[in-house]
Design an enzyme around this catalytic site. Structure first.
Site, PDB file in Angstrom:
ATOM      1  N   ARG A 185     -11.223 -19.254  15.656  1.00  0.00           N
ATOM      2  CA  ARG A 185      -9.997 -18.575  16.086  1.00  0.00           C
ATOM      3  C   ARG A 185      -9.942 -18.520  17.605  1.00  0.00           C
ATOM      4  O   ARG A 185     -10.934 -18.221  18.260  1.00  0.00           O
ATOM      5  CB  ARG A 185      -9.982 -17.155  15.499  1.00  0.00           C
ATOM      6  CG  ARG A 185      -8.691 -16.417  15.695  1.00  0.00           C
ATOM      7  CD  ARG A 185      -8.678 -15.137  14.874  1.00  0.00           C
ATOM      8  NE  ARG A 185      -8.666 -15.423  13.445  1.00  0.00           N
ATOM      9  CZ  ARG A 185      -7.604 -15.810  12.770  1.00  0.00           C
ATOM     10  NH1 ARG A 185      -6.448 -15.950  13.371  1.00  0.00           N
ATOM     11  NH2 ARG A 185      -7.689 -16.062  11.478  1.00  0.00           N
ATOM     12  N   CYS A 204       1.254 -12.253   8.149  1.00  0.00           N
ATOM     13  CA  CYS A 204       0.030 -12.299   8.965  1.00  0.00           C
ATOM     14  C   CYS A 204      -0.763 -10.991   8.877  1.00  0.00           C
ATOM     15  O   CYS A 204      -0.244  -9.916   9.173  1.00  0.00           O
ATOM     16  CB  CYS A 204       0.429 -12.561  10.408  1.00  0.00           C
ATOM     17  SG  CYS A 204      -0.927 -12.339  11.569  1.00  0.00           S
ATOM     18  N   TRP A 217       6.031 -20.341  14.735  1.00  0.00           N
ATOM     19  CA  TRP A 217       6.894 -19.360  14.063  1.00  0.00           C
ATOM     20  C   TRP A 217       8.329 -19.486  14.558  1.00  0.00           C
ATOM     21  O   TRP A 217       8.568 -19.754  15.725  1.00  0.00           O
ATOM     22  CB  TRP A 217       6.424 -17.939  14.358  1.00  0.00           C
ATOM     23  CG  TRP A 217       5.051 -17.596  13.842  1.00  0.00           C
ATOM     24  CD1 TRP A 217       3.929 -17.405  14.597  1.00  0.00           C
ATOM     25  CD2 TRP A 217       4.666 -17.346  12.482  1.00  0.00           C
ATOM     26  NE1 TRP A 217       2.868 -17.064  13.793  1.00  0.00           N
ATOM     27  CE2 TRP A 217       3.289 -17.021  12.486  1.00  0.00           C
ATOM     28  CE3 TRP A 217       5.352 -17.374  11.259  1.00  0.00           C
ATOM     29  CZ2 TRP A 217       2.583 -16.723  11.327  1.00  0.00           C
ATOM     30  CZ3 TRP A 217       4.646 -17.079  10.105  1.00  0.00           C
ATOM     31  CH2 TRP A 217       3.282 -16.754  10.142  1.00  0.00           C
ATOM     32  N   ARG A 234      -1.906 -21.097  21.587  1.00  0.00           N
ATOM     33  CA  ARG A 234      -1.098 -20.980  20.372  1.00  0.00           C
ATOM     34  C   ARG A 234      -0.132 -19.801  20.471  1.00  0.00           C
ATOM     35  O   ARG A 234      -0.383 -18.833  21.173  1.00  0.00           O
ATOM     36  CB  ARG A 234      -1.993 -20.814  19.151  1.00  0.00           C
ATOM     37  CG  ARG A 234      -2.960 -21.976  18.968  1.00  0.00           C
ATOM     38  CD  ARG A 234      -3.556 -21.985  17.588  1.00  0.00           C
ATOM     39  NE  ARG A 234      -2.538 -22.249  16.583  1.00  0.00           N
ATOM     40  CZ  ARG A 234      -2.075 -23.462  16.281  1.00  0.00           C
ATOM     41  NH1 ARG A 234      -2.532 -24.523  16.904  1.00  0.00           N
ATOM     42  NH2 ARG A 234      -1.157 -23.616  15.347  1.00  0.00           N
ATOM     43  N   PHE A 235       0.982 -19.915  19.749  1.00  0.00           N
ATOM     44  CA  PHE A 235       2.033 -18.884  19.802  1.00  0.00           C
ATOM     45  C   PHE A 235       1.818 -17.926  18.630  1.00  0.00           C
ATOM     46  O   PHE A 235       2.404 -18.097  17.559  1.00  0.00           O
ATOM     47  CB  PHE A 235       3.410 -19.543  19.729  1.00  0.00           C
ATOM     48  CG  PHE A 235       3.557 -20.672  20.713  1.00  0.00           C
ATOM     49  CD1 PHE A 235       3.572 -20.407  22.079  1.00  0.00           C
ATOM     50  CD2 PHE A 235       3.647 -21.992  20.280  1.00  0.00           C
ATOM     51  CE1 PHE A 235       3.684 -21.443  22.997  1.00  0.00           C
ATOM     52  CE2 PHE A 235       3.759 -23.035  21.185  1.00  0.00           C
ATOM     53  CZ  PHE A 235       3.770 -22.761  22.546  1.00  0.00           C
ATOM     54  N   THR A 236       0.958 -16.968  18.822  1.00  0.00           N
ATOM     55  CA  THR A 236       0.552 -16.123  17.702  1.00  0.00           C
ATOM     56  C   THR A 236       1.320 -14.803  17.639  1.00  0.00           C
ATOM     57  O   THR A 236       1.820 -14.301  18.646  1.00  0.00           O
ATOM     58  CB  THR A 236      -0.957 -15.798  17.796  1.00  0.00           C
ATOM     59  OG1 THR A 236      -1.215 -15.194  19.057  1.00  0.00           O
ATOM     60  CG2 THR A 236      -1.809 -17.038  17.654  1.00  0.00           C
ATOM     61  N   VAL A 237       1.399 -14.266  16.440  1.00  0.00           N
ATOM     62  CA  VAL A 237       1.831 -12.889  16.212  1.00  0.00           C
ATOM     63  C   VAL A 237       0.571 -12.082  15.922  1.00  0.00           C
ATOM     64  O   VAL A 237      -0.405 -12.641  15.396  1.00  0.00           O
ATOM     65  CB  VAL A 237       2.794 -12.787  15.002  1.00  0.00           C
ATOM     66  CG1 VAL A 237       4.172 -13.261  15.351  1.00  0.00           C
ATOM     67  CG2 VAL A 237       2.243 -13.493  13.775  1.00  0.00           C
ATOM     68  N   GLU A 284      -3.156  -9.110  21.152  1.00  0.00           N
ATOM     69  CA  GLU A 284      -4.388  -8.969  20.361  1.00  0.00           C
ATOM     70  C   GLU A 284      -4.249  -7.711  19.490  1.00  0.00           C
ATOM     71  O   GLU A 284      -4.225  -6.586  19.993  1.00  0.00           O
ATOM     72  CB  GLU A 284      -5.580  -8.881  21.322  1.00  0.00           C
ATOM     73  CG  GLU A 284      -6.898  -8.478  20.691  1.00  0.00           C
ATOM     74  CD  GLU A 284      -7.273  -9.288  19.454  1.00  0.00           C
ATOM     75  OE1 GLU A 284      -7.183 -10.527  19.478  1.00  0.00           O
ATOM     76  OE2 GLU A 284      -7.634  -8.660  18.438  1.00  0.00           O
ATOM     77  N   SER A 285      -4.151  -7.935  18.186  1.00  0.00           N
ATOM     78  CA  SER A 285      -3.827  -6.833  17.274  1.00  0.00           C
ATOM     79  C   SER A 285      -4.799  -5.656  17.365  1.00  0.00           C
ATOM     80  O   SER A 285      -4.394  -4.500  17.276  1.00  0.00           O
ATOM     81  CB  SER A 285      -3.775  -7.353  15.839  1.00  0.00           C
ATOM     82  OG  SER A 285      -5.028  -7.886  15.462  1.00  0.00           O
ATOM     83  N   TYR A 301     -10.442 -16.893   6.410  1.00  0.00           N
ATOM     84  CA  TYR A 301      -9.902 -18.059   7.147  1.00  0.00           C
ATOM     85  C   TYR A 301     -10.974 -19.121   7.336  1.00  0.00           C
ATOM     86  O   TYR A 301     -10.708 -20.316   7.236  1.00  0.00           O
ATOM     87  CB  TYR A 301      -9.335 -17.622   8.513  1.00  0.00           C
ATOM     88  CG  TYR A 301      -7.974 -16.963   8.378  1.00  0.00           C
ATOM     89  CD1 TYR A 301      -6.814 -17.735   8.478  1.00  0.00           C
ATOM     90  CD2 TYR A 301      -7.847 -15.606   8.119  1.00  0.00           C
ATOM     91  CE1 TYR A 301      -5.565 -17.158   8.332  1.00  0.00           C
ATOM     92  CE2 TYR A 301      -6.603 -15.017   7.969  1.00  0.00           C
ATOM     93  CZ  TYR A 301      -5.459 -15.793   8.077  1.00  0.00           C
ATOM     94  OH  TYR A 301      -4.221 -15.231   7.921  1.00  0.00           O
TER      95      TYR A 301
HETATM   96  N1  LIG Z   1      -6.433 -12.425  17.608  1.00  0.00           N
HETATM   97  C1  LIG Z   1      -5.135 -12.409  17.159  1.00  0.00           C
HETATM   98  C2  LIG Z   1      -4.938 -13.417  16.033  1.00  0.00           C
HETATM   99  C3  LIG Z   1      -3.510 -13.526  15.647  1.00  0.00           C
HETATM  100  C4  LIG Z   1      -3.259 -14.771  14.786  1.00  0.00           C
HETATM  101  O1  LIG Z   1      -4.122 -15.655  14.635  1.00  0.00           O
HETATM  102  N2  LIG Z   1      -2.053 -14.837  14.186  1.00  0.00           N
HETATM  103  C5  LIG Z   1      -1.684 -16.011  13.391  1.00  0.00           C
HETATM  104  C6  LIG Z   1      -0.956 -15.628  12.121  1.00  0.00           C
HETATM  105  S1  LIG Z   1      -1.966 -14.814  10.951  1.00  0.00           S
HETATM  106  C7  LIG Z   1      -0.670 -16.827  14.153  1.00  0.00           C
HETATM  107  O2  LIG Z   1       0.300 -16.323  14.674  1.00  0.00           O
HETATM  108  N3  LIG Z   1      -0.870 -18.143  14.179  1.00  0.00           N
HETATM  109  C8  LIG Z   1       0.074 -19.039  14.766  1.00  0.00           C
HETATM  110  C9  LIG Z   1      -0.554 -20.330  15.134  1.00  0.00           C
HETATM  111  O3  LIG Z   1      -1.780 -20.424  15.037  1.00  0.00           O
HETATM  112  O4  LIG Z   1       0.189 -21.226  15.530  1.00  0.00           O
HETATM  113  C10 LIG Z   1      -4.815 -10.997  16.723  1.00  0.00           C
HETATM  114  O5  LIG Z   1      -5.593 -10.406  15.963  1.00  0.00           O
HETATM  115  O6  LIG Z   1      -3.811 -10.460  17.162  1.00  0.00           O
END
Ligand SMILES: N[C@@H](CCC(=O)N[C@@H](CS)C(=O)NCC(=O)O)C(=O)O
Length: 363
Positions: A17, A48, A81, A151-154, A169-170, A220
């Site tokens: 990750r 997520c 997303w 990466r574009f994460t939520v 960061e959650s 994961y």
């Molecule tokens: N470390 C981050 C991880 C967040 C994460 O990996 N989110 C995933 C969805 S479960 C995401 O948005 N992935 C998009 C991608 O990898 O393109 C947190 O805990 O906030």
């Protein structure tokens, strides 16, 4: 721009990750990010598990009218997303189960910009981006940093005033919400709760540590493993730690029954101490997804939770049915559809299994 793939490193077949990039906090002493009502906004996916923690905490802390929310569509494609409407998924209507999600996109001053109830299927398709009407979450990241290259994460915690990301960061976002900086704006009808009481903090941190590595992220690592031995190692490790969790809850339950009697014991069954804490908030999103998706999609199928871990299952059902912030932020539609249709490398035909039924057992 090179953005690493969500699946495993081809060299060793193991999933790693990425580290989150925006790590600011909100506090009266912060030079920029001061607490304020309506200034901050959460961008989440209901699928997520990391974003799910932030939604639960927001609701538990009575902040649903203080911090607005936009929900991405459940389908994550090669560009990441996206927000509603999503033309490519327009045939999905009859594939969806019943609407859920329970996300209040407040403050009310932010309208849904002309979407009628017929076109706005909250809980199924997500929402528009209420602030900039962006089509993609990536646009938000580029607004914050035009040179962003990860990466574009939520989840994303966004500042509407300086138009940037405070934190993505959650684990840190939930600590910001819990810290008390928004207490003066919180809904007074929501009972106040401290998810990280001082006297339990070290135990919560200790539990969070092994739960994260071996359960939250463990699924994961098993699911995205691209070598048999890596997968086997990870899946065995998950079940070893689920067993550890089961024993912790079992021992606690026996003691609680002795102390309070059977009737009251369940209302005190939590991972740490005798009250709801951050440890429960961080464990729940993984356990509630376990039987519906991780068992089959991530091949974590040595057993289901419901059949193999009676106490974990009891803990789960108690939290889901008795705590509105958990129930109302859990969308089995998003959860099932997202995983099974977005990970084309794992499930190329995008067939979504119908079971298990029910998604979660009753109490
Ligand atoms: N470390 C981050 C991880 C967040 C994460 O990996 N989110 C995933 C969805 S479960 C995401 O948005 N992935 C998009 C991608 O990898 O393109 C947190 O805990 O906030």
């Amino acid at each position: 721009m090179s953005v690493n793939k969500p699946w495993a490193d081809p060299k060793d077949g193991a999933f790693k990750r990425q580290v989150s990039s925006f790590r600011e906090t909100i506090s009266p002493n912060h030079p920029v990010f001061k607490p304020a009502n309506g200034r901050y906004w959460l961008y989440v996916s209901l699928a997520c598990p990391w974003a799910h923690r932030t939604l639960i905490t927001r609701a538990l802390k009575g902040l649903t009218s203080v911090i607005g929310v936009s929900v991405v569509h459940w389908h994550m494609d090669s560009k990441g997303w996206k927000f509603f409407p999503d033309e490519s998924q327009s045939t999905s209507r009859d594939l969806c189960f019943e609407p859920s999600g329970g996300v209040k996109c407040l403050p009310q001053s932010h309208s849904t910009k002309g979407l009628t109830p017929e076109t706005y299927r909250a809980g199924i398709d997500g929402t528009i981006d209420h602030n900039y009407n962006f089509k993609r979450l990536s646009e938000l990241y580029y607004k914050a940093d035009p040179d962003y290259a990860a990466r574009f994460t939520v989840p994303v915690l966004w500042d509407l005033e300086t138009k940037t990301i405070v934190n993505n960061e959650s684990s840190e976002i939930i600590r910001i919400f819990n810290s008390g900086v928004f207490n003066e704006f919180a809904d007074p009808s929501v009972p106040s709760i401290d998810l990280l009481p001082k006297e339990l903090e070290s135990e919560i941190d200790e539990v969070n540590g092994w739960v994260y590595d071996n359960i939250n992220n463990g699924v994961y690592k098993a699911g995205f493993a691209e070598k048999q031995d890596v997968y086997e190692h990870e899946v065995i490790n998950i079940f070893t730690h689920l067993k550890k969790l089961e024993e912790i809850l079992q021992n606690k339950y026996v003691k609680l029954v002795e102390k309070y009697g059977e009737q009251e014991a369940l209302s005190k069954l939590f991972v740490v101490g005798e009250q709801l804490t951050e440890a429960d908030v961080r464990l729940y999103p993984t356990i509630v997804r376990f039987d519906p998706v991780y068992v089959q999609h991530f091949k974590c199928n040595i057993s289901t939770i419901r059949d193999g871990f009676k106490m974990v299952d009891l803990w789960l059902r108690n939290i889901y049915w008795n705590y509105e912030p958990f129930h109302s932020t859990t969308s089995f539609d998003h959860i099932k559809l997202h995983y099974t249709r977005s990970h084309t490398r794992i499930n190329p035909l995008g067939i979504t299994p119908l079971g298990p039924k029910p998604d979660i057992g009753s109490l």
